[in-house]
Design an enzyme around this catalytic site. Structure first.
Site, short mmCIF file in Angstrom:
data_model
loop_
_atom_site.label_atom_id
_atom_site.label_comp_id
_atom_site.label_asym_id
_atom_site.label_seq_id
_atom_site.Cartn_x
_atom_site.Cartn_y
_atom_site.Cartn_z
N CYS A 70 0.81 -1.22 0.00
CA CYS A 70 0.00 0.00 0.00
C CYS A 70 0.85 1.27 0.00
O CYS A 70 0.38 2.33 -0.40
CB CYS A 70 -0.96 0.00 1.19
SG CYS A 70 -0.39 -0.83 2.65
N LYS A 145 -4.59 3.42 8.53
CA LYS A 145 -4.48 4.47 9.55
C LYS A 145 -3.77 5.72 9.02
O LYS A 145 -3.92 6.80 9.58
CB LYS A 145 -3.73 3.95 10.78
CG LYS A 145 -4.28 2.66 11.35
CD LYS A 145 -5.77 2.72 11.62
CE LYS A 145 -6.34 1.37 11.99
NZ LYS A 145 -6.26 0.36 10.93
N CYS A 215 -5.21 -2.80 -0.06
CA CYS A 215 -6.13 -3.93 -0.25
C CYS A 215 -7.32 -3.51 -1.10
O CYS A 215 -7.94 -2.48 -0.85
CB CYS A 215 -6.60 -4.46 1.11
SG CYS A 215 -5.25 -5.08 2.13
N GLU A 466 -7.50 -5.24 15.53
CA GLU A 466 -8.48 -5.85 14.63
C GLU A 466 -8.45 -7.36 14.79
O GLU A 466 -7.42 -7.95 15.14
CB GLU A 466 -8.15 -5.50 13.17
CG GLU A 466 -8.41 -4.05 12.83
CD GLU A 466 -8.17 -3.75 11.37
OE1 GLU A 466 -8.55 -2.65 10.94
OE2 GLU A 466 -7.61 -4.60 10.65
N SER A 492 -11.43 -5.69 10.99
CA SER A 492 -10.93 -5.25 9.70
C SER A 492 -12.09 -4.94 8.78
O SER A 492 -13.19 -5.49 8.91
CB SER A 492 -10.07 -6.36 9.08
OG SER A 492 -9.83 -6.11 7.72
#
Length: 589
Positions: A70, A145, A215, A466, A492
Site C-alpha cells: 500500500c 491508519k 487492499c 483488529e 478489519s
C-alpha cells in the site's frame, strides 16, 4: 552571486510580486528578513534559488515505506505532486512519516501498534509542518491508519491542504477467479480443517496481491479513500485509480497545481470539513458497505475541527442511507471495478440526486459538491453501483448498536450478511484475541455461541486490535454464520459475518463486557440496533463491585503513553483535546 547579473532584476521583480502573499504565510518566519539569513543558508545548501526560498512552501507528506504494497508507490507519486507545486510558483518540501500496515501487523502483538500509529502520523506531520513553518500541505497516504492520520493533521493545522490516496491494489487470480488478501485469510481457516492443501495455500498466497496498492476491496483503506472525496479534501475521481495506473501521476500533478489556488483564496480544511461534510462522508461509508473503522476515524477527524460527531452521529447517517455499491467483502466487485464504472463521483451523484448527501459543501476544487457533480452522468452499462432509489438494502451497510452490554455503543457491518440480522446465544469469553483464535483454530466452540473477545479496547489492548485472523478463520471453516463475535476491539474492513466491534465502555475500564461470564445469554439485533446481555441491572452492579482492573501490559514506551492518553472508541479513540481546546491556530501564526 544572484542579482549581480542582468537577470537579477527580473528575479527580484518575481519575488516582489509574491511578497504580499508571503507576508501572511507561516513560512515568512523561516525565510524573510535579515535575521533569517542563517535559515536561508540551509535552503541554498539544498539547491534552492532565491526565488524558490521566497515562494510559499508546500509540505508534501507521504507515508512511503517498504512495509507493505500500500505504501510502496507513494514516493513516485510524490514526485508528480512536486512537479505540480513547482509549476505554479510554490516550493515543494517533501517529507515522510510512518505507517503500521494492518496486513503485516494482523494476528499478533504487532496489531497493538496499528491504531496508535494514526496518532503518531498526525502528530509527526503536525510537528514537521510547525517546525519548518510550511504554508500548505499535500498528503499522500495509502493504508488504513495513514489516511485518517493525514486528514487529522490537515484539520489540526488548518493550512490549505489536499489529500491524495495512493491507490488500490489490482485483484489477483486463483484458479480462474479474482481474489484479494481476504481470500488468503479465509484460506487459513479452510486449511485448518483440511479443506485446502498446502500447495493450494502456497499458490494462493503468491498470486492474491499482484501489484502495489492498498487492499483492493471496500476494506478500511478504500473506505477512507472514498471518505476523502466525500468529505471534500480529495479531488473528484482521484481516489479510484489503482496504484499501478499511470493516471495516478496526473491526479498528483493536478493536486500540486491546485494547491496555490487554495493558498491564494485562503481555503482551509475547516472551511471544508463541516458537520454536513462529515455526514456526507458517513453516507458514502454506508452506501458502499464500508469498514466499521470509519466510525472511529470520522469522529477523530471531526475532533480536530472542534466538531462533536461521535459514533452515534455516524450511526444515524448509516441508518438512513441505502447500501448501493456491490463491493467486496460482502459483494462482488473491487475498487478498480467501481473506478472503471464511474468512480466515487458516480456513487455520490446518485446519493446527491436522491437526497442522501448535502450538495452545498465546499471542496478542495473551490466549488461545492453539487457543482463538482453537475456534469457527472449515470452509467447504465455497469452494475457495480445501483441507483440510490433501487438499492441492495434500504438501510446502510453498517449499523450502530446500543444496549446494556454497550451503553457507549457498538457497531456491526451488515453489508453482504447472509444470515438473519438477529442472533441470540451463550457467551464464550476470551480475554485476548490469541485465546479466541486458538479456540477457533481447534474448533473448540459450538454452533450458536457468541464469542466474546475483551481487554482489546483502546486502553486495554492497548491499541484496539483488529480481529480479522479470527473472523476469517471462522469463515474459512464454513462457520461464519453459525456463531457471532463481539469485542471491545475492532474488526478489519475485510471482516464479514455477525461481528460487533467497538463495544464500549471497554473491559479495561470495567465496562459491562468485562462482567459477562461463559453461558450468559447475549441478544444481538442489527435491525433494531440493540446489544444486550440477559442480566438484571442488580446483577451487573454486583459483578461490577467484584471486578478488579487488570494490570497494564506495558509499563513504558509508546504503547504505555498511548494507554494513558487515549479516550473511548465512541469519540474516536483520540489522545488530545482537539480543535475545541485550541488556543491559537497554526495557520495563523
Amino acid at each position: 552571486m544572484i542579482g549581480a547579473g542582468g537577470h537579477g532584476k527580473v528575479m527580484d521583480a518575481k519575488i516582489d510580486s509574491k511578497s504580499n502573499l508571503k507576508a501572511k504565510l507561516p513560512s515568512r518566519h523561516a525565510t524573510e528578513g535579515p535575521d533569517r539569513a542563517p535559515h536561508r543558508s540551509f535552503y541554498y545548501a539544498m539547491g534552492l534559488s532565491t526565488e524558490q526560498i521566497h515562494q510559499p512552501f508546500v509540505g508534501v507528506a507521504t507515508c512511503w515505506n517498504e512495509a507493505a504494497p500500500c505504501n510502496i508507490s507513494l514516493m513516485r507519486q510524490a514526485q508528480a505532486v512536486k512537479k505540480g507545486v513547482a509549476s505554479v510558483g510554490a516550493t515543494p518540501r517533501e517529507f515522510c512519516t510512518i505507517t503500521v500496515t494492518d496486513g503485516i501487523a494482523m494476528g499478533h502483538a504487532g496489531m497493538k501498534s496499528s491504531l496508535p500509529s494514526r496518532e503518531v502520523i498526525a502528530d509527526s506531520v503536525e510537528l514537521t509542518m510547525r517546525g519548518h513553518c510550511y504554508d500548505a500541505l499535500i498528503g499522500v497516504a495509502g493504508c488504513d491508519k495513514s489516511q485518517p492520520g493525514m486528514m487529522m493533521a490537515m484539520c489540526r493545522l488548518n493550512v490549505p491542504s489536499i489529500f491524495i490516496y495512493g491507490g488500490s491494489i489490482l485483484p489477483g487470480k486463483f484458479k480462474g477467479k479474482e481474489v484479494t488478501v481476504q481470500d488468503v485469510y479465509e484460506a487459513v481457516g479452510k486449511h485448518s480443517v483440511g479443506e485446502m492443501s498446502d500447495e493450494d495455500l502456497h499458490t494462493l498466497e503468491q498470486v492474491a496481491c499482484p501489484s502495489a496498492g492498498a487492499c483492493g476491496a471496500q476494506f478500511t483503506a478504500n473506505t477512507m479513500a472514498t471518505v476523502a472525496e466525500a468529505i471534500g479534501l480529495a479531488l473528484p475521481y482521484s481516489s479510484g485509480a489503482p496504484a499501478p495506473y499511470e493516471m495516478r501521476d496526473k491526479f498528483c500533478m493536478l493536486a500540486g497545481e491546485m494547491i496555490m489556488d487554495l493558498i491564494v483564496n485562503n481555503i482551509r480544511p475547516r472551511d471544508i470539513v463541516t458537520r454536513k461534510a462529515l455526514e456526507n462522508a458517513a453516507a458514502v461509508v454506508a452506501a458502499t458497505g464500508g469498514s466499521t473503522n470509519a466510525a472511529l476515524h470520522l469522529p477523530a477527524i471531526a475532533h480536530e475541527c472542534g466538531i462533536e460527531f461521535d459514533l452515534f452521529d455516524v450511526a444515524e447517517i448509516f441508518k438512513k442511507t441505502p447500501y448501493i455499491a456491490d463491493l467486496k467483502p460482502g459483494g462482488r466487485y473491487v475498487a478498480k471495478d467501481m473506478f472503471e464504472a464511474g468512480g466515487v463521483p458516480l456513487l455520490m451523484k446518485t446519493l446527491l440526486d436522491h437526497g442522501f448527501m448535502h450538495g452545498d459543501c465546499l471542496t478542495v476544487t473551490g466549488r461545492t459538491m453539487a457543482e463538482n457533480m453537475k456534469n457527472v452522468k449515470w452509467n447504465p452499462a455497469q452494475d457495480v453501483v445501483r441507483p440510490a432509489d433501487k438499492p441492495l438494502l434500504a438501510t446502510g451497510g453498517v449499523v450502530g448498536m446500543k444496549g446494556n452490554l454497550a451503553p457507549e455503543g457498538a457497531i456491526v457491518k451488515v453489508a453482504g450478511m447472509s444470515s438473519a440480522l438477529k442472533f441470540t446465544g451463550p457467551a464464550r469469553c476470551f480475554d485476548d484475541e490469541e485465546a479466541c483464535f486458538d479456540a477457533v483454530k481447534h474448533k473448540k466452540y459450538q454452533h450458536g455461541d457468541v464469542l466474546v473477545i475483551r481487554y482489546e479496547g483502546p486502553k486495554g489492548g492497548p491499541g484496539m486490535r483488529e480481529m480479522l485472523s479470527t473472523t476469517a478463520a471462522l469463515y474459512g471453516q464454513g462457520q461464519g454464520d453459525k456463531v457471532a463475535l463481539i469485542t471491545d476491539g475492532r474488526f478489519s474492513g475485510a471482516t464479514r459475518g455477525f461481528c460487533v466491534g467497538h463495544v464500549g465502555p471497554e473491559a479495561a475500564v470495567g465496562g459491562p463486557i468485562a462482567l459477562i461470564r461463559d453461558g450468559d445469554i447475549i441478544e444481538l439485533d442489527a435491525e433494531k440496533g440493540t446489544i444486550n446481555v440477559k442480566l438484571s441491572a442488580d446483577e451487573l452492579a454486583k459483578r461490577k463491585s467484584q471486578w478488579k482492573a487488570r494490570e497494564a501490559e506495558f509499563g513504558s514506551g509508546y504503547l504505555w503513553k498511548y494507554a494513558q492518553q487515549v479516550g473511548p472508541a465512541v469519540k474516536g479513540a483520540v489522545t488530545h483535546p482537539g480543535g475545541a481546546g485550541e488556543k491559537a491556530c497554526y495557520a495563523d501564526i
